[in-house]
Design an enzyme around this catalytic site. Structure first.
Site, PDB file in Angstrom:
ATOM      1  N   LYS A 278       0.837  -1.206   0.000  1.00 22.15           N
ATOM      2  CA  LYS A 278       0.000   0.000   0.000  1.00 22.15           C
ATOM      3  C   LYS A 278       0.879   1.267   0.000  1.00 22.15           C
ATOM      4  O   LYS A 278       0.649   2.220  -0.749  1.00 22.15           O
ATOM      5  CB  LYS A 278      -0.921  -0.022   1.224  1.00 22.15           C
ATOM      6  CG  LYS A 278      -1.628   1.276   1.514  1.00 22.15           C
ATOM      7  CD  LYS A 278      -2.672   1.569   0.470  1.00 22.15           C
ATOM      8  CE  LYS A 278      -3.151   2.993   0.569  1.00 22.15           C
ATOM      9  NZ  LYS A 278      -4.230   3.295  -0.326  1.00 22.15           N
TER      10      LYS A 278
ATOM     11  N   CYS B 249      -3.611  11.027   1.163  1.00 20.14           N
ATOM     12  CA  CYS B 249      -2.962   9.730   0.873  1.00 20.14           C
ATOM     13  C   CYS B 249      -1.567   9.934   0.312  1.00 20.14           C
ATOM     14  O   CYS B 249      -0.578   9.651   0.978  1.00 20.14           O
ATOM     15  CB  CYS B 249      -3.803   8.950  -0.123  1.00 20.14           C
ATOM     16  SG  CYS B 249      -5.518   8.849   0.354  1.00 20.14           S
TER      17      CYS B 249
HETATM   18  N1  SAJ Z   1      -1.600  14.772  -8.980  1.00 21.01           N
HETATM   19  C1  SAJ Z   1      -0.737  15.498  -9.800  1.00 21.01           C
HETATM   20  N2  SAJ Z   1      -0.400  14.974 -11.003  1.00 21.01           N
HETATM   21  C2  SAJ Z   1      -0.880  13.765 -11.438  1.00 21.01           C
HETATM   22  C3  SAJ Z   1      -1.750  13.040 -10.592  1.00 21.01           C
HETATM   23  C4  SAJ Z   1      -2.104  13.574  -9.365  1.00 21.01           C
HETATM   24  O1  SAJ Z   1      -0.282  16.582  -9.437  1.00 21.01           O
HETATM   25  O2  SAJ Z   1      -0.542  13.377 -12.560  1.00 21.01           O
HETATM   26  C5  SAJ Z   1      -1.969  15.323  -7.651  1.00 21.01           C
HETATM   27  C6  SAJ Z   1      -3.479  15.562  -7.502  1.00 21.01           C
HETATM   28  O3  SAJ Z   1      -3.869  16.799  -8.025  1.00 21.01           O
HETATM   29  C7  SAJ Z   1      -3.612  15.494  -5.988  1.00 21.01           C
HETATM   30  C8  SAJ Z   1      -2.570  14.445  -5.590  1.00 21.01           C
HETATM   31  O4  SAJ Z   1      -1.670  14.356  -6.681  1.00 21.01           O
HETATM   32  O5  SAJ Z   1      -3.281  16.726  -5.396  1.00 21.01           O
HETATM   33  C9  SAJ Z   1      -3.131  13.060  -5.284  1.00 21.01           C
HETATM   34  O6  SAJ Z   1      -4.152  12.734  -6.217  1.00 21.01           O
HETATM   35  P1  SAJ Z   1      -4.300  11.278  -6.872  1.00 21.01           P
HETATM   36  O7  SAJ Z   1      -5.465  11.312  -7.770  1.00 21.01           O
HETATM   37  O8  SAJ Z   1      -3.012  10.843  -7.456  1.00 21.01           O
HETATM   38  O9  SAJ Z   1      -4.503  10.318  -5.629  1.00 21.01           O
HETATM   39  P2  SAJ Z   1      -5.484  10.271  -4.359  1.00 21.01           P
HETATM   40  O10 SAJ Z   1      -4.715  10.784  -3.195  1.00 21.01           O
HETATM   41  O11 SAJ Z   1      -6.804  10.835  -4.632  1.00 21.01           O
HETATM   42  O12 SAJ Z   1      -5.659   8.658  -4.255  1.00 21.01           O
HETATM   43  C10 SAJ Z   1      -4.497   7.834  -4.127  1.00 21.01           C
HETATM   44  C11 SAJ Z   1      -4.605   6.653  -5.106  1.00 21.01           C
HETATM   45  N3  SAJ Z   1      -3.319   5.973  -5.175  1.00 21.01           N
HETATM   46  C12 SAJ Z   1      -2.715   5.657  -6.344  1.00 21.01           C
HETATM   47  O13 SAJ Z   1      -3.187   5.984  -7.408  1.00 21.01           O
HETATM   48  C13 SAJ Z   1      -1.447   4.899  -6.279  1.00 21.01           C
HETATM   49  C14 SAJ Z   1      -5.715   5.698  -4.665  1.00 21.01           C
HETATM   50  O14 SAJ Z   1      -5.728   4.529  -5.476  1.00 21.01           O
HETATM   51  C15 SAJ Z   1      -5.516   5.295  -3.197  1.00 21.01           C
HETATM   52  O15 SAJ Z   1      -6.536   4.419  -2.738  1.00 21.01           O
HETATM   53  C16 SAJ Z   1      -5.570   6.574  -2.367  1.00 21.01           C
HETATM   54  O16 SAJ Z   1      -4.452   7.386  -2.778  1.00 21.01           O
HETATM   55  C17 SAJ Z   1      -5.464   6.215  -0.899  1.00 21.01           C
HETATM   56  O17 SAJ Z   1      -6.518   6.251  -0.226  1.00 21.01           O
HETATM   57  O18 SAJ Z   1      -4.384   5.827  -0.456  1.00 21.01           O
END
Ligand code: SAJ
Length: 406
Positions: free
Chosen positions: A207, A261
């Site tokens: 995780k 997360c």
């Molecule tokens: N972000 C970027 N660039 C990207 C992707 C995301 O700047 O290309 C930023 C987003 O704007 C945000 C942050 O990253 O601020 C996190 O967003 P996210 O969509 O990547 O992830 P979370 O935090 O919403 O959800 C993540 C997910 N983990 C992965 O994709 C590996 C989800 O599957 C998990 O279940 C979740 O964390 C969790 O609960 O741990």
């Protein structure tokens, strides 16, 4: 007879999980120690926005298979979904805070009966499941060997929770083989993805690795955005072209990494581990990005004043921690706006914010029509690329979210 399931923690994961499984032939008790939240839920009101949650919640509330309770009740299966935040320790390192997990676990210990299955879904430092089992052995040695106990991390993406609860693969780390198999049988009743069995420590680390992987990759994109800017290159065009290579897939740079997360979990892996240098560096790069964005906006405002001799009207688009959600926890966009908004010529467009009186609010259309500078911080779908392109011809567009490049 229906199996009883107690879901402890009705947050972003626990609530959708509890509502969903109540439709799969289980008798579910949703537990939360926040009485206001329980009251809201009992009135069929969702405490946060998640697509389809209102439908699942209303179905659950109106069924006979779902109850709400401020404390756990005797059940066949207990699922722990409480938060694991982090706090600064005495050496100013970010330390995982497992106190809610321990509290939830201690609350179920007196209720446990032989044959019960306990599943921990909260993100935890490696070794937590074993530590909890030790507590159980100390407090109820009589039945500890008859309890099945597994770690099964939630992996769903906010904004797509219901789809991913069903479709995603799951990793199950059973403390014993029997625990793993029982946990797999349970998830198989509603998960279409594969269920992979392993030990609890590997599942815990998997995780943390998944979220650290994403954080490191976003840090790469964010660092590229700074390098490209200094060379006056459009980073979104650069990444689009680089991604045409069959083995390159760079993520998107943005205003920073937020949420509860990705911005938190890598610290659980890096905490007190001297080998985790790349993971720590990625965290620092992503944490510094909002400051870089803020400096860019401030210097653009200064340049504007020099050129036009008046204070520009600035509108920030998006304040949530990522697109299309109403979650503002650890939001870099909100942080940037709060620091800028000391001046009254700074506005924000955030349709996902319920209490608009807490910001200097403006509609998207008015922002486009009347602002001198538009700053995109979050790429909500409703910020239409076409409207922004129209705007950019006349005034200054600082497109940190890459809306015009989608
Ligand atoms: N972000 C970027 N660039 C990207 C992707 C995301 O700047 O290309 C930023 C987003 O704007 C945000 C942050 O990253 O601020 C996190 O967003 P996210 O969509 O990547 O992830 P979370 O935090 O919403 O959800 C993540 C997910 N983990 C992965 O994709 C590996 C989800 O599957 C998990 O279940 C979740 O964390 C969790 O609960 O741990």
């Amino acid at each position: 007879m229906k199996k009883n399931i107690c879901v402890i923690g009705l947050g972003y994961i626990g609530l959708p999980t509890a509502c969903l499984i109540s439709q799969f032939g289980y008798q579910v008790t949703g537990v939360d120690n926040n009485k206001d939240k329980l009251l809201m839920l009992s009135k069929n009101e969702s405490p946060f926005f998640e697509p389809e949650l209102d439908i699942f919640l209303s179905h659950a509330i109106n069924s006979n298979s779902f109850n709400l309770s401020p404390s756990p009740v005797r059940s066949d299966i207990f699922i722990i979904c409480v938060p694991t935040p982090f706090k600064k320790d005495k050496n100013s390192e970010f330390a995982p805070d497992t106190s809610y997990v321990k509290e939830a676990f201690r609350a179920i210990i007196p209720l446990l009966m032989p044959g019960n299955l306990v599943i921990l879904e909260s993100t935890c430092p490696v070794g937590t499941t074993e530590q909890l089992f030790q507590i159980l052995q100390e407090e109820r040695y009589d039945i500890s060997k008859k309890i099945k106990f597994s770690y099964c991390p939630e992996r769903v993406l906010p904004g797509k929770v219901f789809h991913e609860l069903i479709e995603n693969d799951r990793i199950v780390g059973g403390l014993t083989k029997e625990s793993g198999r029982a946990t797999k049988r349970f998830y198989k009743t509603f998960v279409k993805g594969e269920i992979h069995l392993t030990d609890s420590k590997t599942a815990e680390m998997a995780k943390l690795v998944e979220n650290s992987f994403r954080d490191v990759n976003i840090a790469f994109a964010n660092q590229l955005s700074i390098i490209a800017d200094s060379a006056q290159i459009d980073v979104f065009e650069l990444i689009k072209l680089s991604n045409k290579h069959p083995r390159v897939n760079i993520l998107k740079p943005g205003a920073g990494v937020g949420g509860h997360c990705i911005a938190v979990d890598p610290w659980f892996l890096a905490y007190q581990n001297k080998h985790a240098t790349l993971i720590k560096e990625a965290r620092k790069i992503n944490d510094l990005k909002p400051k870089w964005v803020l400096d860019k906006v401030r210097s653009s405002i200064r340049d504007f004043i020099k050129t036009y001799d008046y204070e520009p009207k600035v509108s920030c688009l998006g304040l949530a921690f990522k697109p299309n959600i109403d979650d503002f926890r650890h939001s870099p966009a909100l942080d940037i706006y709060s620091k800028l908004s000391k001046a009254d010529n700074i506005f924000a467009v955030e349709p996902f914010l319920k209490d608009q009186s807490s910001i200097n609010s403006i509609t998207f259309q008015d922002a486009i029509k009347t602002s001198d500078i538009i700053v995109t911080l979050v790429g909500h779908d409703l910020f239409k690329k076409s409207s922004l392109l129209k705007f950019s011809k006349q005034k200054l567009l600082l497109d940190f979210a890459g809306i015009t490049k989608q």
